[in-house]
Design a protein around this motif. Sequence first.
Motif, PDB file in Angstrom:
ATOM      1  N   ALA A 121     -29.875 -40.741  63.309  1.00 30.60           N
ATOM      2  CA  ALA A 121     -29.821 -42.150  62.892  1.00 30.60           C
ATOM      3  C   ALA A 121     -30.377 -42.142  61.590  1.00 30.60           C
ATOM      4  O   ALA A 121     -29.979 -42.909  60.754  1.00 30.60           O
ATOM      5  N   TYR A 122     -31.572 -41.345  61.362  1.00 28.19           N
ATOM      6  CA  TYR A 122     -32.116 -41.352  60.153  1.00 28.19           C
ATOM      7  C   TYR A 122     -31.393 -40.575  59.022  1.00 28.19           C
ATOM      8  O   TYR A 122     -31.095 -41.122  57.878  1.00 28.19           O
ATOM      9  N   VAL A 123     -31.099 -39.371  59.340  1.00 26.11           N
ATOM     10  CA  VAL A 123     -30.457 -38.492  58.199  1.00 26.11           C
ATOM     11  C   VAL A 123     -28.865 -38.670  58.155  1.00 26.11           C
ATOM     12  O   VAL A 123     -28.246 -37.944  57.158  1.00 26.11           O
ATOM     13  N   SER A 124     -28.168 -39.352  59.050  1.00 23.15           N
ATOM     14  CA  SER A 124     -26.830 -39.662  58.980  1.00 23.15           C
ATOM     15  C   SER A 124     -26.576 -40.746  59.058  1.00 23.15           C
ATOM     16  O   SER A 124     -25.815 -41.526  58.181  1.00 23.15           O
ATOM     17  N   HIS A 125     -26.595 -41.367  60.252  1.00 18.99           N
ATOM     18  CA  HIS A 125     -25.991 -43.090  60.332  1.00 18.99           C
ATOM     19  C   HIS A 125     -26.471 -43.797  59.459  1.00 18.99           C
ATOM     20  O   HIS A 125     -25.686 -44.866  58.857  1.00 18.99           O
ATOM     21  N   LEU A 126     -27.941 -43.575  59.041  1.00 16.25           N
ATOM     22  CA  LEU A 126     -28.484 -44.792  58.001  1.00 16.25           C
ATOM     23  C   LEU A 126     -27.865 -44.561  56.550  1.00 16.25           C
ATOM     24  O   LEU A 126     -27.368 -45.479  55.790  1.00 16.25           O
ATOM     25  N   SER A 127     -27.652 -43.323  56.153  1.00 11.42           N
ATOM     26  CA  SER A 127     -26.976 -42.918  54.996  1.00 11.42           C
ATOM     27  C   SER A 127     -25.495 -43.532  54.755  1.00 11.42           C
ATOM     28  O   SER A 127     -25.282 -43.912  53.639  1.00 11.42           O
ATOM     29  N   HIS A 128     -24.899 -43.606  55.902  1.00 13.56           N
ATOM     30  CA  HIS A 128     -23.501 -44.299  55.853  1.00 13.56           C
ATOM     31  C   HIS A 128     -23.647 -45.513  55.754  1.00 13.56           C
ATOM     32  O   HIS A 128     -22.844 -46.196  55.077  1.00 13.56           O
ATOM     33  N   ILE A 129     -24.475 -46.292  56.311  1.00 15.35           N
ATOM     34  CA  ILE A 129     -24.668 -47.907  56.221  1.00 15.35           C
ATOM     35  C   ILE A 129     -25.241 -48.355  54.987  1.00 15.35           C
ATOM     36  O   ILE A 129     -24.585 -49.121  54.466  1.00 15.35           O
ATOM     37  N   TYR A 171     -35.544 -49.590  56.814  1.00 15.05           N
ATOM     38  CA  TYR A 171     -34.734 -49.392  55.410  1.00 15.05           C
ATOM     39  C   TYR A 171     -34.952 -50.707  54.897  1.00 15.05           C
ATOM     40  O   TYR A 171     -35.311 -50.975  53.719  1.00 15.05           O
ATOM     41  N   ILE A 172     -34.463 -51.951  55.458  1.00 14.20           N
ATOM     42  CA  ILE A 172     -34.481 -53.327  54.931  1.00 14.20           C
ATOM     43  C   ILE A 172     -35.995 -53.390  54.485  1.00 14.20           C
ATOM     44  O   ILE A 172     -36.230 -54.144  53.412  1.00 14.20           O
ATOM     45  N   ASN A 173     -36.924 -53.218  55.211  1.00 15.15           N
ATOM     46  CA  ASN A 173     -38.359 -53.832  54.861  1.00 15.15           C
ATOM     47  C   ASN A 173     -38.861 -52.980  53.886  1.00 15.15           C
ATOM     48  O   ASN A 173     -39.607 -53.412  52.768  1.00 15.15           O
ATOM     49  N   ASN A 174     -38.437 -51.824  53.933  1.00 11.39           N
ATOM     50  CA  ASN A 174     -38.920 -50.985  52.378  1.00 11.39           C
ATOM     51  C   ASN A 174     -38.055 -51.466  51.019  1.00 11.39           C
ATOM     52  O   ASN A 174     -38.806 -51.638  50.191  1.00 11.39           O
ATOM     53  N   LEU A 175     -36.916 -51.930  51.528  1.00 10.44           N
ATOM     54  CA  LEU A 175     -36.237 -52.509  50.218  1.00 10.44           C
ATOM     55  C   LEU A 175     -36.872 -53.907  49.867  1.00 10.44           C
ATOM     56  O   LEU A 175     -37.163 -54.265  48.437  1.00 10.44           O
TER      57      LEU A 175
END
Lengths: 283, 283
Positions: free
Chosen positions: B179-187, B246-250
Amino acid sequence: MKNVFIIGVGLIGGSFALGIKKNYPSVIISGIDSNEAHLDEALKLGVIDVKETFEALKKADMVIIAIPVDATLEVLPNVLDKISDDTVVFDAGSTKEDICLRVKNHPKRRNYLAAHPIAGTEFSGPNAAIHNLYEHKTNIICEVEETAFKLQERALKLFSDLGMRIRYMNPKAHDKHIAYVSHLSHISAFMLGKTVIEKEKNERDIFDMAGSGFESTVRLAKSSPAMWTPIFKQNKTNVVETLEEYINNLKHFKDLIENEDFSAVYHEMESTNYIKHILKGIQ
Amino acid sequence: MKNVFIIGVGLIGGSFALGIKKNYPSVIISGIDSNEAHLDEALKLGVIDVKETFEALKKADMVIIAIPVDATLEVLPNVLDKISDDTVVFDAGSTKEDICLRVKNHPKRRNYLAAHPIAGTEFSGPNAAIHNLYEHKTNIICEVEETAFKLQERALKLFSDLGMRIRYMNPKAHDKHIAYVSHLSHISAFMLGKTVIEKEKNERDIFDMAGSGFESTVRLAKSSPAMWTPIFKQNKTNVVETLEEYINNLKHFKDLIENEDFSAVYHEMESTNYIKHILKGIQ
């Protein structure tokens, strides 16, 4: 054109130097850099011909300023003070509004051309300079009418010799649009990198699973903080606006997944596939 | 090994076919696909040798399932029902927990190897199949102990012949990490594309300004919604968790810019530059 001065002998300035050497073999390239080690490296690599100081700028036919945009705000008026009437100066900064405003009333404003070559890599320093970096790339010129015609011509000839295409734009529009297609991409990559690195602290094997997709998406997170911090500072309003839109789009996508509305998830991706047609136009 | 069946003759299945043809020249590759046009195209391109149906599966030495993960949930038990005792079946799906669960109690569970080759491009269909796609890539194998030893061996020999390195992992850990290294990159890429396209509706010239950095970051937004929607569905919990982080970091990064805490902005990017060292390990 006999004497070109490059202020900032890194990726951007160094690649201009290499392009000029190829197209104008008789030109002498003088390098100026606040980082003495970079200057020595540029000389050793043959990126520049000679190390110089600001005092020598009066003999320059062309001055290229390729330093972080906060430094440009200080350096550009200083350069304009020192050049001759027949010197053209251009910068390569990723923001244009603050820089144009800074020299708006400078007596040598007509010696300056506000430029932004859309080119680069995620690397920095003289060692990162590459041949043909600018070939087929776009160069945004702002407030072209503020630059003396014969000096414009000298700079535009260089851009043409390097294979660039030119787009004219006002500084405000430049800063707004570039926030979307460049500044936001960098933040997106940096925060993706941060999210995964934070996770990896407790999950050592996670990067064994990363493929070329992750690498591509996170590539810009290798970029120089010294270059990018002042860009975000100068383009604060636009960058914050793009980030708000991006965060809202991410939240909406997350909500669709949480609410299991997978036909909407499909549709979101399908309509964004349109990016294929857009990207065909790039390069 | 004489007969290999590929179910789903697109980028992933087709690239397996090309790799097998090179390494096992006497093997006959049979193709099965719900998309008849793809099947014809794969035959025409020489990716497969013959079109086949599920009824012929009993003669297969190896079956490779390379279809969207929701379809795999339906197709895999059906395939296991039809094969001989000496057939090895593996899939290539980007989720593993639901798939392993689906066949947990199947009488032929020991004929199945749960695999996830971390390889691909943003393209799809038989035409997207490429030679050497799997060379130097990681293949995650889940629940290896559930597969009969001699059948494991046949599949692992193929992976080794194609130049892949193997990592063993349980399905839950696989789905969480990927989810971290592939799925999140796609989103991240899809939503970046969406944000910029939305802006572009009113600002026609924006893409003239996009460079290779934008292109790299948004590349995965070209990916197939038919492949990715069921992945997000099956890996919902993990994907939502990564998106929240990811949203929190942004948001945090946006707040730092809004509050003009640019030394913190610098530090965020500097610490994420660590990604350089991580990416060196990839490929």
